[in-house]
Design a protein around this motif. Structure first.
Motif, short mmCIF file in Angstrom:
data_model
loop_
_atom_site.label_atom_id
_atom_site.label_comp_id
_atom_site.label_asym_id
_atom_site.label_seq_id
_atom_site.Cartn_x
_atom_site.Cartn_y
_atom_site.Cartn_z
N LEU A 143 0.82 -1.21 0.00
CA LEU A 143 0.00 0.00 0.00
C LEU A 143 0.86 1.26 0.00
O LEU A 143 0.58 2.22 -0.74
CB LEU A 143 -0.92 0.00 1.22
N TYR A 232 -0.81 4.69 6.53
CA TYR A 232 -0.91 3.23 6.51
C TYR A 232 -0.34 2.60 7.78
O TYR A 232 -0.75 1.49 8.16
CB TYR A 232 -0.22 2.67 5.27
N ASP A 245 -8.90 -7.64 -0.51
CA ASP A 245 -9.22 -6.36 -1.12
C ASP A 245 -10.74 -6.25 -1.25
O ASP A 245 -11.32 -6.57 -2.28
CB ASP A 245 -8.55 -6.22 -2.48
#
Length: 503
Positions: A143, A232, A245
């Motif tokens: 990410l 994150y 996801d």
């Protein structure tokens, strides 16, 4: 390819342009315009320098606002506090030189960000930096890299077309070009002194401009790196990163599946808004539900008729995909049986409609219910507190008793009835510690036309769904999907281990 050969190529390329430049300067000198042109060029250079200085200061003055751009709309206060703490890290690193080109400095910056966030969420742990599993760590790295790649592509022109080998050749060519620069400088001095002075001022200003730009770019990317890594890292250490996801609200939770099945409705692929109706006995909860639906859904009487949580599917203009959860009235004879029943629903809801009757001035039971819910969410921290809307019922019974001529302007009351309605709303807001704007006065009298349901209550629920309640729903579904994924992964791992041992 040698640096000398590259220098020759660059010189041959520049010769025509140098010739044109010399001819232009000679033409200006011959027509006595050289000094005027020099003044214009100098003013232009000064203007560029001032604009660059202004731009640099403006960027510096706005660096504290980046937190809001990168903050996650689904964060609760605890996550936002952690993100705000990273501002000190950014402030400490923004003016340090060579941060982007020094691997040790980048490593230390990364460690500072992760340590700040990890210690915020796992202050009691002996190893706060390691409070995650290996698969989650790999997802975290993916990410961060993805977002940094997007920033580089968006902010550095041509970054997608330049490879590292080209950069090395460019460095060698730049070294050869510096030799040509010195030769060119000497030629300028011997040919024309005024033009050389003009060029020197330009080059001096250009050099400073490059320094401003370099400093600004460095600060920009250090700030972006801290924002992205911090965002994150907060998701990592607060447990919000999922291996799958998925969009948490796109999959029905088990509670909503059961409620939809009980209501004999077809299952839909969007998690609905879940609204819990709370209130004392005879506060008007059932009448409120009937008014919201526009039909009889819940029995109305002076005694509690709902011994358990009863779900109703609500689909209407202005509010779609909602489940209304009716609960038994607390207080009175049933006061000792409700807290445990209600507590099971607290983590499954997004909005609470706290119904308070104008006929009952005692709101200690309402306060106790709401304080218990607030305390619960403050302790568990990982899920946001549901949005609370106070519904002021039986306002038609406020003085003057015989008067009922709605609508009433509660914000700016112009008669006795409106003033008493506002005073009642203010009392509820004060007792329950709610904003006055979250209190909706309604009339549910069956002998009169319902008042302020379509005009105010439904629009307020809709607005909350697009704002705070959306975050509550997201975090609620996220926890559900994480728990579900956790047990699914354990099952897959157990199955894989069985195959290894038993073939």
């Amino acid at each position: 390819m040698s640096a000398r050969f590259l220098s020759i190529i660059v010189l041959i390329f520049l010769l025509p342009f140098l010739g044109f430049m010399g001819l232009g300067l000679y033409w200006l000198w011959e027509h006595h315009w050289l000094y005027q042109a020099s003044g214009i060029a100098l003013a232009n250079s000064l203007l560029i320098s001032v604009l660059l200085r202004y731009r640099s200061k403006k960027i510096k003055s706005k660096h504290t606002k980046s937190n809001f751009a990168f903050s996650d709309k689904n964060w609760v206060d605890d996550e936002q506090f952690a993100f705000d703490a990273l501002e000190a890290v950014k402030e400490n690193w923004k003016n340090k030189p060579d941060v982007l080109s020094n691997s040790k400095k980048v490593e230390q910056l990364t460690k500072d960000v992760l340590t700040t966030v990890a210690e915020h969420f796992h202050a009691d742990s002996d190893y706060p930096l390691l409070a995650f599993s290996l698969p989650i760590l790999l997802k975290f790295i993916t990410l961060v890299c993805k977002d940094m790649q997007r920033e580089v592509l968006d902010k550095i022109p041509g970054s997608h077309a330049v490879n590292l080998g080209t950069l090395l050749h460019t460095k060698e060519m730049f070294g050869g070009a510096m030799v040509l620069k010195h030769i060119y400088d000497a030629g300028k001095v011997s040919s024309n002194l005024p033009s050389f002075l003009l060029w020197k001022i330009n080059s001096l200003l250009d050099g400073k401009s490059i320094n401003y730009i370099t400093s600004e770019i460095s600060q920009f990317f250090v700030g972006k790196y801290v924002d992205i890594l911090g965002k994150y890292a907060i998701q990592l250490y607060s447990g919000q990163i999922t291996l799958d996801d998925i969009e948490p609200t796109s999959i029905l939770t088990s509670a909503s599946k059961a409620d939809k099945k009980e209501c004999a409705e077809n299952e839909k692929n969007l998690e609905p808004l879940r609204i819990l109706v709370l209130g004392q006995v005879s506060s008007g909860k059932s009448s409120l539900i009937n008014a919201v639906f526009g039909e009889v859904k819940s029995a109305v009487s002076v005694l509690p008729t709902t011994s358990e949580i009863t779900p109703y599917i609500l689909e209407r203009d202005g509010l779609k995909q909602a489940i209304i959860l009716d609960s038994a009235g607390y207080g009175g004879l049933t006061d000792n049986i409700m807290p445990d029943d209600l507590k099971k629903e607290w983590t499954k809801i997004d909005i609470i409609l706290m119904v308070c009757s104008a006929s009952n001035a005692a709101r200690s039971k309402d306060v106790a219910q709401l304080n218990a819910i607030r305390h619960y969410f403050q302790e568990q921290r990982k899920q946001a507190m549901p949005v609370v809307i106070g519904v002021a019922t039986h306002i038609d019974r406020l003085r003057p008793l015989q008067e009922w001529q709605p609508p009433y302007n509660v914000e700016k009351p112009d008669n006795s009835k409106a003033k008493n309605i506002r005073a009642f709303c203010e009392a509820i807001a004060n007792d329950l510690s709610l904003p006055l704007k979250n209190i909706v006065p309604v009339c549910l009298n069956a002998q009169m036309e319902t008042y302020n349901i379509d005009e105010c209550l439904i629009p307020m629920i809709h607005d909350q769904f697009n704002d705070d309640a959306q975050r509550v729903r997201y975090l609620r579904c996220l926890r559900y999907q994480q728990d579900k994924s956790y047990w699914q992964q354990l099952g897959k791992q157990a199955l894989g281990l069985g195959r290894v041992f038993f073939g």
